[in-house]
Design an enzyme around this catalytic site. Sequence first.
Site, PDB file in Angstrom:
ATOM      1  CG  ASN A  79      -4.238  -0.486 -12.431  1.00  0.00           C
ATOM      2  OD1 ASN A  79      -4.041  -0.716 -11.228  1.00  0.00           O
ATOM      3  ND2 ASN A  79      -3.573  -1.109 -13.384  1.00  0.00           N
TER       4      ASN A  79
ATOM      5  N   GLY B  80       0.778  -1.241   0.000  1.00  0.00           N
ATOM      6  CA  GLY B  80       0.000   0.000   0.000  1.00  0.00           C
ATOM      7  C   GLY B  80       0.802   1.278   0.000  1.00  0.00           C
TER       8      GLY B  80
ATOM      9  CG  HIS C 117       1.016  -1.435 -15.588  1.00  0.00           C
ATOM     10  ND1 HIS C 117       0.775  -2.717 -15.155  1.00  0.00           N
ATOM     11  CD2 HIS C 117       2.000  -1.525 -16.529  1.00  0.00           C
ATOM     12  CE1 HIS C 117       1.563  -3.560 -15.815  1.00  0.00           C
ATOM     13  NE2 HIS C 117       2.299  -2.858 -16.656  1.00  0.00           N
TER      14      HIS C 117
HETATM   15  C1  GRF Z   1       3.001  -0.834  -7.727  1.00  0.00           C
HETATM   16  O1  GRF Z   1       4.223  -1.015  -8.374  1.00  0.00           O
HETATM   17  C2  GRF Z   1       1.897  -0.597  -8.730  1.00  0.00           C
HETATM   18  O2  GRF Z   1       2.328   0.061  -9.861  1.00  0.00           O
HETATM   19  C3  GRF Z   1       1.476  -1.997  -9.068  1.00  0.00           C
HETATM   20  O3  GRF Z   1       1.581  -2.714  -7.865  1.00  0.00           O
HETATM   21  C4  GRF Z   1       2.534  -2.096  -7.017  1.00  0.00           C
HETATM   22  C5  GRF Z   1       1.831  -1.803  -5.741  1.00  0.00           C
HETATM   23  O4  GRF Z   1       2.704  -1.304  -4.760  1.00  0.00           O
HETATM   24  N1  GRF Z   1       0.159  -1.999  -9.644  1.00  0.00           N
HETATM   25  P1  GRF Z   1       2.095  -0.629  -3.452  1.00  0.00           P
HETATM   26  O5  GRF Z   1       1.226  -1.702  -2.786  1.00  0.00           O
HETATM   27  O6  GRF Z   1       1.316   0.565  -3.859  1.00  0.00           O
HETATM   28  O7  GRF Z   1       3.290  -0.297  -2.607  1.00  0.00           O
END
Ligand code: GRF
Length: 222
Positions: free
Chosen positions: A115, A19, A117
């Site tokens: 989202n 998170g 990515h």
């Molecule tokens: C991030 O790298 C995001 O781009 C991908 O999953 C990861 C989540 O990391 N979708 P976090 O839980 O926000 O630290």
Amino acid sequence: MSGGVGSRRRTAILISGRGSNMAALLAAAADPGYPAEIALVLSNRADAAGLGRAAAAGIPTAVVESRPFGRDRAGFEAAMEAELARHGVELIALAGFMRVLTEGFTTRWAGRMLNIHPSLLPAFPGLDTHARALAAGVKLHGCTVHLVTPGVDEGPILAQAAVPILPGDDEASLGARVLAEEHRLYPAALAWVAAGRVALEGNLARLDTPPGPSAERLSNPG
Ligand code: GRF
């Protein structure tokens, strides 16, 4: 910034893990002038570290475990919809949410679900993006915030940030460089959507352009 107190879009952040993007969104939304307020942090895993961070920040949290639903994705999503409705959610920000959503769910939330990515889409959709970027020898990598459509990592692109790939980089060093950009980019992109600054023309998202005859405003906070 438009969309002051009283007209902030009620937003749910969906997580599965640590998170850190969620934390960046919470920090941005702590400003009462930010056009989204975080009404709920929802996880499909009870052990997601982000839940504790959200609760510590005083944000309502909910867990809808995906595992007991097995292949019943629609059943899982119906349980999530109940939580989203209970908290009056208008926008969804996926932030490391590791479940693929059905066409039904993505269609219901079309234009209202974002989202992040960790690649410069359309390059490297899917998993293991940093390793794949290193293996491909690209010199620029980065992250993308996009609207969610039924095709995984295919929706209209809202914003991107690029970072260089440097000699000696490994997955960890490159991932950390990208993640720092994610934390900057996601709050900005959510703010644009929440403030009604994004218009859609087919699969193209345009920021702050007057809507043409076929353009559709995603959100109108009034
Ligand atoms: C991030 O790298 C995001 O781009 C991908 O999953 C990861 C989540 O990391 N979708 P976090 O839980 O926000 O630290």
